[in-house]
Design an enzyme around this catalytic site. Sequence first.
Site, PDB file in Angstrom:
ATOM      1  N   THR A 162       0.855  -1.186   0.000  1.00 34.87           N
ATOM      2  CA  THR A 162       0.000   0.000   0.000  1.00 34.87           C
ATOM      3  C   THR A 162       0.888   1.231   0.000  1.00 34.87           C
ATOM      4  OG1 THR A 162      -1.845  -1.051   1.107  1.00 34.87           O
ATOM      5  CG2 THR A 162      -1.675   1.335   1.316  1.00 34.87           C
ATOM      6  N   LYS A 173      -7.949   3.348  -3.648  1.00 27.90           N
ATOM      7  CA  LYS A 173      -7.935   3.122  -2.192  1.00 27.90           C
ATOM      8  C   LYS A 173      -8.298   4.390  -1.424  1.00 27.90           C
ATOM      9  CE  LYS A 173      -6.084   0.365   0.468  1.00 27.90           C
ATOM     10  NZ  LYS A 173      -5.302  -0.464   1.400  1.00 27.90           N
ATOM     11  N   LYS A 200      -4.814  10.758   7.285  1.00 30.80           N
ATOM     12  CA  LYS A 200      -3.899  11.031   6.158  1.00 30.80           C
ATOM     13  C   LYS A 200      -4.576  10.703   4.828  1.00 30.80           C
ATOM     14  CE  LYS A 200      -1.082   8.145   4.694  1.00 30.80           C
ATOM     15  NZ  LYS A 200      -0.185   6.995   4.693  1.00 30.80           N
TER      16      LYS A 200
END
Lengths: 305, 305, 305, 305
Positions: free
Chosen positions: C95, C182, C250
């Site tokens: 990721t 994502k 974030k």
Amino acid sequence: MEVGFLGLGIMGKAMATNLLRHGYRVTVWNRTIAKCQELVALGATVGETPAAVVAKCRYTIAMLSDPSAALSVVFDKDGVLEQIGDGKGYIDMSTVDAATSSKISESYVMGKGRMIVEAVKQKGGAFVEAPVSGSKKPAEDGQLVILAAGDKTLYDEMVPAFDVLGKKSFFLGEIGNGAKMKLVVNMIMGSMMNSLSEGLCLADKCGLSPQTLLDVLDLGAIANPMFKLKGPAMLQGSYNPAFPLKHQQKDMRLALALGDENAVSMPVSAAANEVFKKARSLGLGDLDFSAVYEVVKGAGGSGQA
Amino acid sequence: MEVGFLGLGIMGKAMATNLLRHGYRVTVWNRTIAKCQELVALGATVGETPAAVVAKCRYTIAMLSDPSAALSVVFDKDGVLEQIGDGKGYIDMSTVDAATSSKISESYVMGKGRMIVEAVKQKGGAFVEAPVSGSKKPAEDGQLVILAAGDKTLYDEMVPAFDVLGKKSFFLGEIGNGAKMKLVVNMIMGSMMNSLSEGLCLADKCGLSPQTLLDVLDLGAIANPMFKLKGPAMLQGSYNPAFPLKHQQKDMRLALALGDENAVSMPVSAAANEVFKKARSLGLGDLDFSAVYEVVKGAGGSGQA
Amino acid sequence: MEVGFLGLGIMGKAMATNLLRHGYRVTVWNRTIAKCQELVALGATVGETPAAVVAKCRYTIAMLSDPSAALSVVFDKDGVLEQIGDGKGYIDMSTVDAATSSKISESYVMGKGRMIVEAVKQKGGAFVEAPVSGSKKPAEDGQLVILAAGDKTLYDEMVPAFDVLGKKSFFLGEIGNGAKMKLVVNMIMGSMMNSLSEGLCLADKCGLSPQTLLDVLDLGAIANPMFKLKGPAMLQGSYNPAFPLKHQQKDMRLALALGDENAVSMPVSAAANEVFKKARSLGLGDLDFSAVYEVVKGAGGSGQA
Amino acid sequence: MEVGFLGLGIMGKAMATNLLRHGYRVTVWNRTIAKCQELVALGATVGETPAAVVAKCRYTIAMLSDPSAALSVVFDKDGVLEQIGDGKGYIDMSTVDAATSSKISESYVMGKGRMIVEAVKQKGGAFVEAPVSGSKKPAEDGQLVILAAGDKTLYDEMVPAFDVLGKKSFFLGEIGNGAKMKLVVNMIMGSMMNSLSEGLCLADKCGLSPQTLLDVLDLGAIANPMFKLKGPAMLQGSYNPAFPLKHQQKDMRLALALGDENAVSMPVSAAANEVFKKARSLGLGDLDFSAVYEVVKGAGGSGQA
């Protein structure tokens, strides 16, 4: 006192003129040299290049249009860097971001290759960033507000000149703080413009005169020059870009990013920022930031989504 | 000119005093009659009841503490309604909601039982609502802003008195519009207070002096009396309730409800309202509305959730 | 089919195990080589370095902990880049943000010095980024959701392996799109977590059982695994960090930045982001992102502001 | 078991049918009596008036279209109130606000005139409010979710019937709690619809397929029936009003008002509510609430502002 002055746009010309009128000897430079003639008529000398100006003057002030111009004047051939050194001061009054000021001030390192670029301080020069609040009229009248940061000694030496250029100067500490202060002020301004827009729209829809609302506001505790100046133009749908909406939105984004770095939750500014973004998406970015009123009213610029 | 004056609290006393000083003959009444003595010393006459005042005077002004008091003085025994009639005017300058003004102005019907209550207009009297903007000091100085609505003829007749009491009066149309105008103004004020709080907090967290931010703001386009007055107190954590936070939040809620009725989307005001609600939930409701700064800072009053 | 596998953390180990179980010949590497033994027991071969793995295998999958590890494995000495070339494919399932994927994929240029770094594509290799949705359990069960982008030919060749690792893979186009997808999913998830928190808090304060609210939600149109899984834990104040709040915030920040680039106004996500920021400011960043419930309730973590 | 059933609209007809199929003897009434024939064909008896139904049956269920109909059936001539009394139970399953339920349940007082209206409890009857979650299909399938409140004894007696009508019933305590629970659920639903809209729009603008986003969502932790059902229709701009946007916005307003009463700060719901208001102002109020997607996209319905 002798000063150099780089950049004779609307702001720079007005500022250099004020210095001349107050008895400063000024050596000017502008990318389009022809623009210097008006100042020569008022007693200025012309420098051929930024480097030549710095070579001649102990203090050099710059007032450029944007970060890219501000960097060019320093780092390009015949730039400030070629002549800056011990005992010389460079004062950049352009409106730039903190990162640009840092680049001008200090060497910086790019990537793992450690490509070092020397900048003003490495050369031995002193540097002050000093963005201003206020536009053409305050510049002409010597009524700018100066948000200075960087070398305190240089700042102190410049105070007499700042007193000519502005009604007030602040020393804000380390490089970058001038830019940050502008962001905070503009963030508050952006939220206030949204508040005003919501109030005008609510008044209109519930049967009150928006003009009367402006009149009432102007007599009360939240009366301020911006409401007084922009309000009537907004009611007429007039948005001449004194401060373009896209720049206002950029400043709100940067202020929110600053808040993110420092874990400051700012829901009102965040809500205002999203309305400015909606305005941008509707093609209003080049109008004055008060055009956010159109989004609140529900009309929508050119309508493309 | 002879006027009646009902209610001698902080505001009412100052206002009645101004009328006396400008040559008006004033008949005063107050629930606690002793409070009338100070005015008598300045030349006022005392009325035994609201009804007695209205019987004697062509125009009667009321300045009561809240909607409940405003209704009592009209509808209770010995109240205004008993003597109001053709040729008489009643001017309520208390800060009340639109519904209260409507009740005083017109008959109203409750439920299916059609219980009709007669009010000022049914009796033949004229009615003006005239809430004011400004508190003790402006009241003493005759510098209030008067937001009048209702009977235009009566308003015109009162203008000389309004000129004594305030620096400016507005006639806003139908009953309820005075209250609505106050809501719109307070809504803008509430959002601005949040914006200022966010700015002060951001300045502080990113290394700028909040006091310097206040200084910079005070020199620019969004300088306003509220920032100047409240800002320094906020930095000291001092929140003497000039305008209690719970009242500010109530006004924002009512303004948002007005927006809901009229399908006006107001995301910035809505965001500000939620912060005021958070402040209330943290036990700050009785402090000045500037205590919303504590929520933005992240501290949290007495901490009960 | 022979594949290399770099990185044997919780996720990587489960994934490599699945490949072995489905008959793939797998050559593994891990920074701490000892971790490879468990896989060797299942039939894996060990590669000494990332370069050695790539030299041996036509396809190499990486599952590293963060962007920094993902870059190291490629660019450091004995890294992927030393052996990647024509006919070889590199699939990074870590990721990472879009920028990291781009660096691995293509050469990049730093500053004016034009320092060119060659990357996978310059060397002649094919590259696919393929971040996954799902954590330990889905990895073990081969039930991940795979968000792939980059080289379509390589993607097609990897589909059989993706079918072993996940229940579904998507090809999303150009490099960076996997990371973007994502972000969008996590942004929606973050807003939903705030919505749930507000609902639970409102239920509680107005006299309804929050647990009953969870039961009602689970029977209706908005029933979803996250509410079912996290809801009861939230009511107990249990926030074991399956997905740390600071990472959720974030991702919301990055999604909002993506919206800013594309002029998409997202007021609900922006409001949710500010609540997550408040949570961070209250010291809740390392707890599960469902700890935002504490902010909505008005309690406040360790209370430092 | 014998039950009365008042109201044979889409929902009521399906519910009464289910009761008949499970062996209940049902006496039906509908304002348009002709509508009863279909139920008679299934074995139902017809009551001439609500009062006649209540006279005949120990338990009477009502399923009316709105608060006004729910009140009429009770308080009008030949209404429920004329025959309700000791030993009889009245169960209102209509979707009404808490205030309407309270009126049906208890006497209430209007104004100072203390006009007392007797209601179900004063007459000696027992009352349960039991609004449902779910529309036509779940009603036909006996898969409603029933949110009951009020008289616990009556609720317990009705559980067998509720088990026929729904997949689950909840007893939520005092009168009004059923309505409140629906508000909380709908508030969460409204925020989620905004989140989905923002995500779809962001995906589209940053180069991802919104349909693929729906596919990815449907495989993950936030997969839910609403996203699955509404998502594809939204991408086609199809907004057949299963739940009209103006009703969704009304529920969010009421939920926020409930939050205001209880000092619960809900910034995400407040932001979502303002977007629904914007949708209303653009003329989208009669479309399905998923039409809020049009506002997020920036298009704007019929465009009147």
